[in-house]
Design a protein around this motif. Sequence first.
Motif, mmCIF file in Angstrom:
data_model
loop_
_atom_site.group_PDB
_atom_site.id
_atom_site.type_symbol
_atom_site.label_atom_id
_atom_site.label_comp_id
_atom_site.label_asym_id
_atom_site.label_seq_id
_atom_site.Cartn_x
_atom_site.Cartn_y
_atom_site.Cartn_z
ATOM 1 N N GLY A 67 -40.746 20.111 40.866
ATOM 2 C CA GLY A 67 -42.013 19.282 40.575
ATOM 3 C C GLY A 67 -42.036 18.789 39.298
ATOM 4 N N CYS A 68 -43.015 17.638 39.234
ATOM 5 C CA CYS A 68 -43.215 16.943 37.979
ATOM 6 C C CYS A 68 -44.684 16.477 37.589
ATOM 7 N N SER A 69 -44.635 16.373 36.299
ATOM 8 C CA SER A 69 -45.833 15.713 35.757
ATOM 9 C C SER A 69 -45.811 15.597 34.256
ATOM 10 N N HIS A 70 -46.950 14.853 33.622
ATOM 11 C CA HIS A 70 -46.744 14.323 32.365
ATOM 12 C C HIS A 70 -45.398 13.930 31.867
ATOM 13 N N VAL A 71 -44.853 13.207 32.538
ATOM 14 C CA VAL A 71 -43.514 12.464 31.866
ATOM 15 C C VAL A 71 -43.569 11.714 30.964
ATOM 16 N N LYS A 72 -42.741 11.656 30.141
ATOM 17 C CA LYS A 72 -42.868 10.821 28.854
ATOM 18 C C LYS A 72 -41.205 10.488 28.325
ATOM 19 N N PHE A 73 -41.372 9.289 28.082
ATOM 20 C CA PHE A 73 -39.782 8.973 27.307
ATOM 21 C C PHE A 73 -39.471 9.921 26.215
ATOM 22 N N ALA A 74 -38.356 10.308 26.141
ATOM 23 C CA ALA A 74 -37.975 10.999 24.761
ATOM 24 C C ALA A 74 -37.441 10.014 23.787
ATOM 25 N N SER A 75 -37.080 10.243 22.643
ATOM 26 C CA SER A 75 -36.833 9.135 21.742
ATOM 27 C C SER A 75 -35.708 8.265 22.137
ATOM 28 N N ASP A 76 -34.788 8.580 22.993
ATOM 29 C CA ASP A 76 -34.081 7.718 23.774
ATOM 30 C C ASP A 76 -34.540 7.425 24.856
ATOM 31 N N ALA A 77 -34.968 5.967 25.310
ATOM 32 C CA ALA A 77 -35.434 5.405 26.397
ATOM 33 C C ALA A 77 -34.931 5.858 27.686
ATOM 34 N N HIS A 82 -40.551 16.086 31.011
ATOM 35 C CA HIS A 82 -41.627 16.444 32.193
ATOM 36 C C HIS A 82 -41.823 17.932 32.252
ATOM 37 N N GLY A 83 -43.057 17.862 32.807
ATOM 38 C CA GLY A 83 -43.663 19.148 33.006
ATOM 39 C C GLY A 83 -43.215 19.754 34.365
ATOM 40 N N ILE A 91 -40.370 22.882 30.518
ATOM 41 C CA ILE A 91 -40.652 21.603 30.088
ATOM 42 C C ILE A 91 -39.067 21.040 30.461
ATOM 43 N N ARG A 92 -38.915 20.068 30.939
ATOM 44 C CA ARG A 92 -37.393 19.656 31.316
ATOM 45 C C ARG A 92 -37.013 18.326 30.629
ATOM 46 N N TYR A 93 -35.836 18.198 29.948
ATOM 47 C CA TYR A 93 -35.108 17.168 29.240
ATOM 48 C C TYR A 93 -34.135 16.502 30.023
ATOM 49 N N LEU A 94 -34.449 15.400 30.696
ATOM 50 C CA LEU A 94 -33.627 14.762 31.617
ATOM 51 C C LEU A 94 -33.101 13.589 31.189
ATOM 52 N N SER A 95 -31.799 13.414 31.517
ATOM 53 C CA SER A 95 -30.972 12.052 31.384
ATOM 54 C C SER A 95 -31.472 11.155 32.642
ATOM 55 N N LEU A 96 -31.987 9.925 32.280
ATOM 56 C CA LEU A 96 -32.210 9.175 33.264
ATOM 57 C C LEU A 96 -31.000 8.183 33.671
#
Length: 324
Positions: A67-77, A82-83, A91-96
């Motif tokens: 699932g996903c919520s509260h998604v934010k760009f990290a320092s690298d766009a 996301h939660g 909290i997961r840190y994702l490469s787009l």
Amino acid sequence: MTSVEVEITGNLQKLAPTKPDSMAIVNSLTFSSNGEQVIMSTDDDSMYLYDMRAGTRSRNINSKKYGCSHVKFASDAMCALHGSTKVDNTIRYLSLTDNKYLRYFQGHDKMVTGINVSPSDEMFLSVAEDKTIRLWDLKTYNCIGLMNLSSTPIATFDPEGLLFAAGLDNNLIKLYDLRSFDKGPFSSFGPLDNTDTYEWTSMRFSPCGKYILICTNSNVLFIIDAFSGAIKHVLQDHQNTKQIPLTASFTPDATHVMVGSSDGLIYFYDVESGMVAHRIPAPNNQTCHITEFSPVHFAAATADTKLTLWCANDELKAFASQPQ
């Protein structure tokens, strides 16, 4: 594109929506720091990336397992935080770029209710129903700061990333210096609001750093003087009949606050006077529970079960002609 120096008041009259993009209920939405991208998460476990220059959806990302919520760009766009709404509270840190997780931030033992990324470095704040605020560094797995509180907090960084504000118990604001937050707040405001009929749900500084905007799950917004703690205005001409959290935002020059309303309109309040400066119809007369202004350009995004991009100049009129 229009810069923050442009007189925004007159341009409010020119804001026009593009073709809405339909989806499940949107639970979070944010612009990149340069205003060129938007990322959002939905209740059907999906995330979507939009290119603001082209006005098109550029990427779909599924998170069916977590699932996903509260998604934010990290320092690298091209990376996002996301939660999780399933499995755990990580909290997961994702490469787009390649849709791969880079790091997992574990520590909260109840649902994450907010994520806020520092505008100046690789740190971010998280708040959760476990009544904690955690400070993290993107480069390490373990949180670098922890605050245990008496109720579920809200929190946000200031525009320079030098301090953060915490909203507590629906009536207190405490300011912390990031370099010495473990020593306690350097300033406290309140009690500001003695009510048990609604909850504070999020907070943000104005782009100029002079004000703090408190959002609630009612039709009440507060503009607080960030230096004195005085309530500058209580904004409540808009409606919220279903008592849902309304996410409001400042225009990039901090002269107006934009918020949705259950009467099918979007309201713009003048920050100096506290009066309604403008109203525009929301797409399909729905309650836009998320209204987000670009931090740089005169462009905005609103969301309910549709995402709508708004623009007011020739360069962004390409939105209206692009298929979603």
